[in-house]
Design a protein around this motif. Structure first.
Motif, PDB file in Angstrom:
ATOM      1  N   SER A 114      10.860  -3.388 -26.328  1.00 36.72           N
ATOM      2  CA  SER A 114      11.261  -3.732 -27.802  1.00 36.72           C
ATOM      3  C   SER A 114      12.125  -5.110 -28.048  1.00 36.72           C
ATOM      4  CB  SER A 114      12.554  -2.930 -27.821  1.00 36.72           C
ATOM      5  OG  SER A 114      13.303  -3.733 -27.233  1.00 36.72           O
ATOM      6  N   ALA A 115      11.854  -6.225 -27.044  1.00 38.76           N
ATOM      7  CA  ALA A 115      12.432  -7.441 -26.969  1.00 38.76           C
ATOM      8  C   ALA A 115      10.886  -8.231 -27.632  1.00 38.76           C
ATOM      9  CB  ALA A 115      12.391  -7.986 -26.009  1.00 38.76           C
ATOM     10  N   GLU A 156      16.540  -1.611 -19.266  1.00 30.08           N
ATOM     11  CA  GLU A 156      15.586  -2.750 -18.467  1.00 30.08           C
ATOM     12  C   GLU A 156      14.177  -2.348 -19.524  1.00 30.08           C
ATOM     13  OE1 GLU A 156      15.005  -6.841 -16.378  1.00 30.08           O
ATOM     14  OE2 GLU A 156      16.639  -5.333 -17.059  1.00 30.08           O
ATOM     15  N   GLN A 157      13.760  -1.595 -18.824  1.00 32.60           N
ATOM     16  CA  GLN A 157      12.403  -0.970 -19.692  1.00 32.60           C
ATOM     17  C   GLN A 157      12.369  -1.211 -20.849  1.00 32.60           C
ATOM     18  OE1 GLN A 157      10.640   2.047 -17.752  1.00 32.60           O
ATOM     19  NE2 GLN A 157       9.223   0.856 -16.915  1.00 32.60           N
ATOM     20  N   LEU A 208      10.308 -15.370 -24.690  1.00 32.85           N
ATOM     21  CA  LEU A 208       9.509 -15.048 -23.422  1.00 32.85           C
ATOM     22  C   LEU A 208      10.945 -14.356 -22.436  1.00 32.85           C
ATOM     23  CD1 LEU A 208       6.925 -17.815 -23.273  1.00 32.85           C
ATOM     24  CD2 LEU A 208       6.630 -14.749 -23.286  1.00 32.85           C
ATOM     25  N   GLU A 209      11.756 -15.221 -22.588  1.00 39.73           N
ATOM     26  CA  GLU A 209      13.096 -14.862 -21.442  1.00 39.73           C
ATOM     27  C   GLU A 209      12.718 -13.439 -21.344  1.00 39.73           C
ATOM     28  OE1 GLU A 209      13.637 -16.729 -24.204  1.00 39.73           O
ATOM     29  OE2 GLU A 209      15.213 -15.490 -24.769  1.00 39.73           O
ATOM     30  N   ALA A 210      13.382 -12.561 -22.343  1.00 36.65           N
ATOM     31  CA  ALA A 210      13.427 -11.431 -22.146  1.00 36.65           C
ATOM     32  C   ALA A 210      12.260 -10.627 -21.691  1.00 36.65           C
ATOM     33  CB  ALA A 210      13.212 -10.398 -23.580  1.00 36.65           C
ATOM     34  N   GLY A 217      22.483 -20.204 -30.717  1.00 38.09           N
ATOM     35  CA  GLY A 217      22.464 -19.849 -29.133  1.00 38.09           C
ATOM     36  C   GLY A 217      20.668 -19.053 -28.374  1.00 38.09           C
ATOM     37  N   GLY A 218      20.997 -19.315 -26.912  1.00 39.93           N
ATOM     38  CA  GLY A 218      19.636 -18.917 -26.402  1.00 39.93           C
ATOM     39  C   GLY A 218      18.673 -19.591 -26.384  1.00 39.93           C
ATOM     40  N   GLU A 219      17.469 -19.936 -25.884  1.00 38.83           N
ATOM     41  CA  GLU A 219      16.551 -21.026 -25.799  1.00 38.83           C
ATOM     42  C   GLU A 219      14.821 -20.959 -26.160  1.00 38.83           C
ATOM     43  OE1 GLU A 219      17.643 -22.025 -21.803  1.00 38.83           O
ATOM     44  OE2 GLU A 219      18.696 -23.336 -22.374  1.00 38.83           O
ATOM     45  N   GLU A 220      14.676 -21.691 -26.555  1.00 43.85           N
ATOM     46  CA  GLU A 220      12.458 -21.234 -26.864  1.00 43.85           C
ATOM     47  C   GLU A 220      12.142 -22.882 -26.764  1.00 43.85           C
ATOM     48  OE1 GLU A 220      12.808 -20.882 -30.970  1.00 43.85           O
ATOM     49  OE2 GLU A 220      13.492 -23.005 -31.897  1.00 43.85           O
ATOM     50  N   ILE A 221      11.173 -22.247 -26.785  1.00 43.98           N
ATOM     51  CA  ILE A 221      10.364 -23.306 -26.262  1.00 43.98           C
ATOM     52  C   ILE A 221       9.146 -24.384 -27.322  1.00 43.98           C
ATOM     53  CG2 ILE A 221       7.502 -23.838 -25.297  1.00 43.98           C
ATOM     54  CD1 ILE A 221       8.467 -21.650 -23.133  1.00 43.98           C
TER      55      ILE A 221
END
Lengths: 216, 191
Positions: free
Chosen positions: A121-122, A115-116, A143-145, A173-177
């Protein structure tokens, strides 16, 4: 909480308890030994609730030790209390439980490491997109990462910058703001201000729209 | 029921008439809780209904979860509520060996309750075991499961087998699909 205070004085004589929960595994501290992060939980408890730590992890008479075990508990060590707790089980079951616990701990450790790494890297990209000649929208992705909830962050951004901010699906795929207006620098600062503890500065990047570069 | 992590669905306000209904239902199901009902859900406060996956609905006051319900089954208390009002629910105890299985979401089996570390309602119980009640619990009764050597409850659910039957058979599933410490519902945060 006020409600707990009033309840304590209640006529029925029933107790209303205020329960402490472990900051690491969220369980009541007495269940930490089953969580897989026992060591961290112990450290946390020692820091935040030393009295409780003494009760649970030291060798004071534990809650239900068989009498034969009690005499052996003299030194202060977490393992001994746990052992005493285990003593009520059969030898075979003890072994299995121990193995299980070890497996669980190892699993938790690797999971956390993973996870770390993923978080390190995100990247968070703040991108300015030209919508019309002099109109822009700003898209924030990634941001979701870092464990943030996009919907809430979008709402906060909208409030902060007094513009429309929405969560949109992206083709890949995925989302953004998507925030209306050219706010890339403001958002950069705001993200670091409000979420600086979860999102490292190096992981946030502003991207200029390529179209604009070509025009200018 | 909540083995996987869940995300809260849509949140809506509960109509005051429905809220009254919930109150009476709660006091019916948990008569011991009746003296505290005003602390748990004050009459004037607005309850929230949160929809969870699998047709479970969760009732919360501000952002404290209180009760959850699968379709029209019995209202079950959230474990944080149980921890605050431990003496207000019918409860039984499991032995130490069963804890780790319960906390990893296994179905609760009878031997965990009938062994020496477990406690079932017993008319001859003395002193500290009296809190586990005297009357047998029926199939379908909502019950809180405590653990040997632990102060707090670790599981909430509906019995699939009456306590009398358990004592006789000492085998089989007692409860599945409960809400246990560290499950999805426990880890879910409302704000």
């Amino acid at each position: 909480m006020a409600e707990t205070e009033t309840a304590d004085a209640g006529s029925s004589g029933l107790m209303v308890r205020n329960v402490v929960y472990c900051g690491v595994c969220t369980l009541p501290p007495e269940y930490c030994e089953f969580g897989g992060t026992t060591k961290k939980c112990e450290e946390w408890l020692q820091q935040h609730h030393p009295d409780m730590h003494a009760k649970l992890y030291s060798a004071g008479p534990p809650v239900y030790p068989p009498p034969t075990q009690r005499s052996q508990l003299t030194t202060v060590a977490i393992t001994e209390v746990l052992e005493a707790n285990m003593a009520s089980l059969s030898v075979d079951a003890q072994k299995r439980a121990e193995k299980d616990a070890q497996k669980k701990a190892a699993k938790a450790a690797t999971q956390e490491a993973k996870e770390q790494e993923r978080k390190a890297s995100a990247m968070v990209y703040i991108k300015r997109i030209e919508r019309n000649k002099r109109k822009y929208v700003t898209a924030v992705s990634g941001l979701e990462a870092h464990g943030l909830e996009l919907k809430k962050v979008a709402k906060d951004m909208g409030k902060k910058f007094a513009t429309g901010a929405s969560v949109t699906k992206i083709p890949s795929g995925g989302e953004e703001i998507t925030v209306q207006g050219d706010l890339s620098d403001d958002i950069f600062d705001w993200v670091l201000d409000t979420y600086g503890d979860v999102v490292p500065e190096d992981n946030v990047e502003c991207i200029e729209d390529k179209k604009k570069k070509g025009a200018g | 029921m909540f083995k996987k992590d869940i995300t809260a669905g849509q949140k809506s306000k509960v109509k005051s008439s429905v809220q009254r209904g919930i109150r009476t239902k709660v006091t019916e199901t948990y008569p011991l809780l009746a003296p505290h009902i005003d602390e748990i859900m004050p009459k004037k406060e607005q309850l929230d209904l949160i929809k969870l996956p699998d047709r479970v609905s969760l009732y919360a006051l501000h952002s404290t979860p209180l009760f959850f319900q699968h379709m029209d089954d019995a209202l079950l208390p959230h474990l944080t509520l149980v921890h605050r009002y431990p003496s207000c629910f019918p409860r039984i105890r499991i032995d130490r060996g069963a804890i780790r299985f319960v906390l990893s979401g296994a179905a609760l089996m009878a031997p965990g309750l009938t062994s020496t570390g477990g406690r079932l309602p017993n008319p001859n119980a003395k002193a500290e075991d009296e809190k586990y009640g005297k009357e047998e619990l029926e199939t379908g009764a909502p019950v809180v499961i405590e653990a040997e050597g632990k102060e707090h409850a670790c599981l909430v659910g509906v019995l699939k087998m009456g306590t009398g039957e358990m004592k006789e058979k000492k085998k089989g599933v007692v409860m599945d699909a409960g809400h246990y410490l560290g499950d999805g519902l426990w880890k879910m945060h409302l704000d």
